[in-house]
Scaffold this motif. Structure first.
Motif, PDB file in Angstrom:
ATOM      1  N   ASP A 141     -27.374  53.203  -6.572  1.00 21.80           N
ATOM      2  CA  ASP A 141     -27.789  53.979  -4.722  1.00 21.80           C
ATOM      3  C   ASP A 141     -26.843  54.596  -4.435  1.00 21.80           C
ATOM      4  O   ASP A 141     -25.739  54.935  -5.086  1.00 21.80           O
ATOM      5  CB  ASP A 141     -28.288  53.362  -3.902  1.00 21.80           C
ATOM      6  CG  ASP A 141     -29.687  52.023  -3.461  1.00 21.80           C
ATOM      7  OD1 ASP A 141     -30.374  52.470  -5.157  1.00 21.80           O
ATOM      8  OD2 ASP A 141     -30.151  51.311  -2.894  1.00 21.80           O
ATOM      9  N   ARG A 142     -26.937  55.129  -3.192  1.00 20.23           N
ATOM     10  CA  ARG A 142     -26.495  56.332  -3.120  1.00 20.23           C
ATOM     11  C   ARG A 142     -24.780  56.235  -2.212  1.00 20.23           C
ATOM     12  O   ARG A 142     -23.992  56.494  -3.154  1.00 20.23           O
ATOM     13  CB  ARG A 142     -26.848  56.776  -1.487  1.00 20.23           C
ATOM     14  CG  ARG A 142     -25.920  57.907  -0.985  1.00 20.23           C
ATOM     15  CD  ARG A 142     -27.607  58.994  -0.155  1.00 20.23           C
ATOM     16  NE  ARG A 142     -27.053  57.980   1.310  1.00 20.23           N
ATOM     17  CZ  ARG A 142     -27.561  57.360   1.688  1.00 20.23           C
ATOM     18  NH1 ARG A 142     -29.112  57.286   0.876  1.00 20.23           N
ATOM     19  NH2 ARG A 142     -27.791  56.930   2.901  1.00 20.23           N
ATOM     20  N   GLN A 143     -24.946  55.273  -1.325  1.00 15.68           N
ATOM     21  CA  GLN A 143     -23.574  54.680  -1.246  1.00 15.68           C
ATOM     22  C   GLN A 143     -23.447  53.073  -0.575  1.00 15.68           C
ATOM     23  O   GLN A 143     -24.651  52.364   0.243  1.00 15.68           O
ATOM     24  CB  GLN A 143     -22.976  56.001  -0.356  1.00 15.68           C
ATOM     25  CG  GLN A 143     -23.399  55.724   0.769  1.00 15.68           C
ATOM     26  CD  GLN A 143     -23.567  56.821   1.982  1.00 15.68           C
ATOM     27  OE1 GLN A 143     -23.209  58.445   1.186  1.00 15.68           O
ATOM     28  NE2 GLN A 143     -22.737  56.765   3.313  1.00 15.68           N
ATOM     29  N   LEU A 144     -22.117  52.969   0.567  1.00 18.04           N
ATOM     30  CA  LEU A 144     -21.716  51.967   1.031  1.00 18.04           C
ATOM     31  C   LEU A 144     -21.793  52.495   2.768  1.00 18.04           C
ATOM     32  O   LEU A 144     -21.231  53.458   2.569  1.00 18.04           O
ATOM     33  CB  LEU A 144     -21.048  50.694   0.857  1.00 18.04           C
ATOM     34  CG  LEU A 144     -20.503  50.002  -0.571  1.00 18.04           C
ATOM     35  CD1 LEU A 144     -19.572  49.481  -0.569  1.00 18.04           C
ATOM     36  CD2 LEU A 144     -21.729  49.180  -0.009  1.00 18.04           C
ATOM     37  N   ASN A 145     -22.772  51.378   3.688  1.00 18.73           N
ATOM     38  CA  ASN A 145     -22.449  51.847   4.875  1.00 18.73           C
ATOM     39  C   ASN A 145     -21.536  51.473   5.830  1.00 18.73           C
ATOM     40  O   ASN A 145     -19.845  50.600   5.167  1.00 18.73           O
ATOM     41  CB  ASN A 145     -23.880  52.089   6.331  1.00 18.73           C
ATOM     42  CG  ASN A 145     -24.095  50.658   5.950  1.00 18.73           C
ATOM     43  OD1 ASN A 145     -22.749  49.807   5.916  1.00 18.73           O
ATOM     44  ND2 ASN A 145     -24.966  50.208   6.515  1.00 18.73           N
ATOM     45  N   GLU A 146     -21.330  51.623   6.575  1.00 17.44           N
ATOM     46  CA  GLU A 146     -19.888  50.819   8.212  1.00 17.44           C
ATOM     47  C   GLU A 146     -19.439  49.610   7.538  1.00 17.44           C
ATOM     48  O   GLU A 146     -18.243  49.150   7.544  1.00 17.44           O
ATOM     49  CB  GLU A 146     -19.345  51.727   9.092  1.00 17.44           C
ATOM     50  CG  GLU A 146     -20.667  51.192   9.973  1.00 17.44           C
ATOM     51  CD  GLU A 146     -22.049  52.182   9.526  1.00 17.44           C
ATOM     52  OE1 GLU A 146     -23.123  51.896  11.134  1.00 17.44           O
ATOM     53  OE2 GLU A 146     -22.103  53.063   8.682  1.00 17.44           O
ATOM     54  N   ASN A 147     -20.753  49.102   7.930  1.00 21.62           N
ATOM     55  CA  ASN A 147     -21.056  47.206   7.362  1.00 21.62           C
ATOM     56  C   ASN A 147     -20.940  46.760   5.907  1.00 21.62           C
ATOM     57  O   ASN A 147     -21.093  45.779   6.145  1.00 21.62           O
ATOM     58  CB  ASN A 147     -22.313  46.955   7.854  1.00 21.62           C
ATOM     59  CG  ASN A 147     -21.154  47.328   9.555  1.00 21.62           C
ATOM     60  OD1 ASN A 147     -21.158  47.238  10.464  1.00 21.62           O
ATOM     61  ND2 ASN A 147     -23.770  47.959  10.187  1.00 21.62           N
ATOM     62  N   ALA A 148     -20.777  47.974   5.192  1.00 22.45           N
ATOM     63  CA  ALA A 148     -20.366  47.377   3.213  1.00 22.45           C
ATOM     64  C   ALA A 148     -21.961  47.134   3.298  1.00 22.45           C
ATOM     65  O   ALA A 148     -21.603  46.403   2.206  1.00 22.45           O
ATOM     66  CB  ALA A 148     -19.718  46.114   3.171  1.00 22.45           C
TER      67      ALA A 148
END
Length: 215
Positions: A191-198
């Motif tokens: 997938d693309r990435q982690l968000n601020e909440n991992a």
């Protein structure tokens, strides 16, 4: 960032069946029963590839025609070790392929503030050093739980280890690859990435909650 497709110990699946089933997993309208079955099916498809190097030995059997020597999987050769709790959802898919495999368990939980993993349980089949060990967890997010789980398996004597997940974030995949370059990693989709909440984006939410129907 590492070019994952060029790394020999990383397999990112492109099989149409795996991609199709992952797309259904992502849908927030997919219910618990269907979600659980899809996780099992994806694990089976990934496991077929991951177990392609299981050792064989010739054994004698008798067909309706005659006796013959024929290859079968060697004795104490496979252990499946899910990272609790979500990793349990992948176990039945692998056992459908190799019903004689032994199953261990590693319990990890993630601190909600620091996102760091903490181990609370570890029980592995013996003798673990003689087995091919497949560690399962549907989501490889930060990579912390996977790295720590494999650390524990190695401390207990595990040598030949593979890791299977359904969805990975680049951050977690890179961390696991760097920490354990000897471990073969199998990924259903990167997938693309982690968000601020991992959490993995676009991801599929909390895999454990969706497998077990909890919130």
């Amino acid at each position: 960032m590492i070019n994952f497709k060029e790394e020999k110990n990383i397999t990112i699946f492109e099989h149409p069946l795996i991609q199709h089933k992952i797309s259904i997993l992502r849908d927030k309208e997919t219910g618990t029963n269907e979600f659980r079955k899809l996780v099992e099916e994806i694990a089976m498809l990934e496991g077929f590839e991951a177990m392609g190097d299981l050792e064989l030995e010739d054994v004698e059997i008798e067909t309706p025609i005659e006796k013959c020597m024929t290859p079968m999987i060697s004795g104490r050769k496979l252990a499946v070790v899910p990272i609790l709790r979500a990793g349990l959802g992948m176990v039945s898919g692998i056992l459908a392929l190799v019903p004689t495999a032994k199953v261990g368990h590693i319990g990890m939980y993630r601190d909600e503030e620091t996102h760091e993993p903490h181990e609370y349980y570890c029980k592995l089949p013996s003798p673990i050093e003689e087995r091919l060990i497949i560690v399962t967890d549907p989501m490889l997010a930060t990579g912390g739980s996977a790295v720590d789980a494999i650390d524990q398996i190695k401390k207990h004597g595990g040598k030949k280890i593979k890791f299977m997940c359904i969805i990975a974030a680049p951050e977690g995949l890179e961390k696991l690859h760097k920490a354990h370059p000897d471990v073969q990693i199998y990924v259903g989709h990167l997938d693309r990435q982690l968000n601020e909440n991992a959490y993995i984006c676009p991801g599929l939410g909390d895999a454990g909650d969706r497998i077990f129907g909890t919130k």
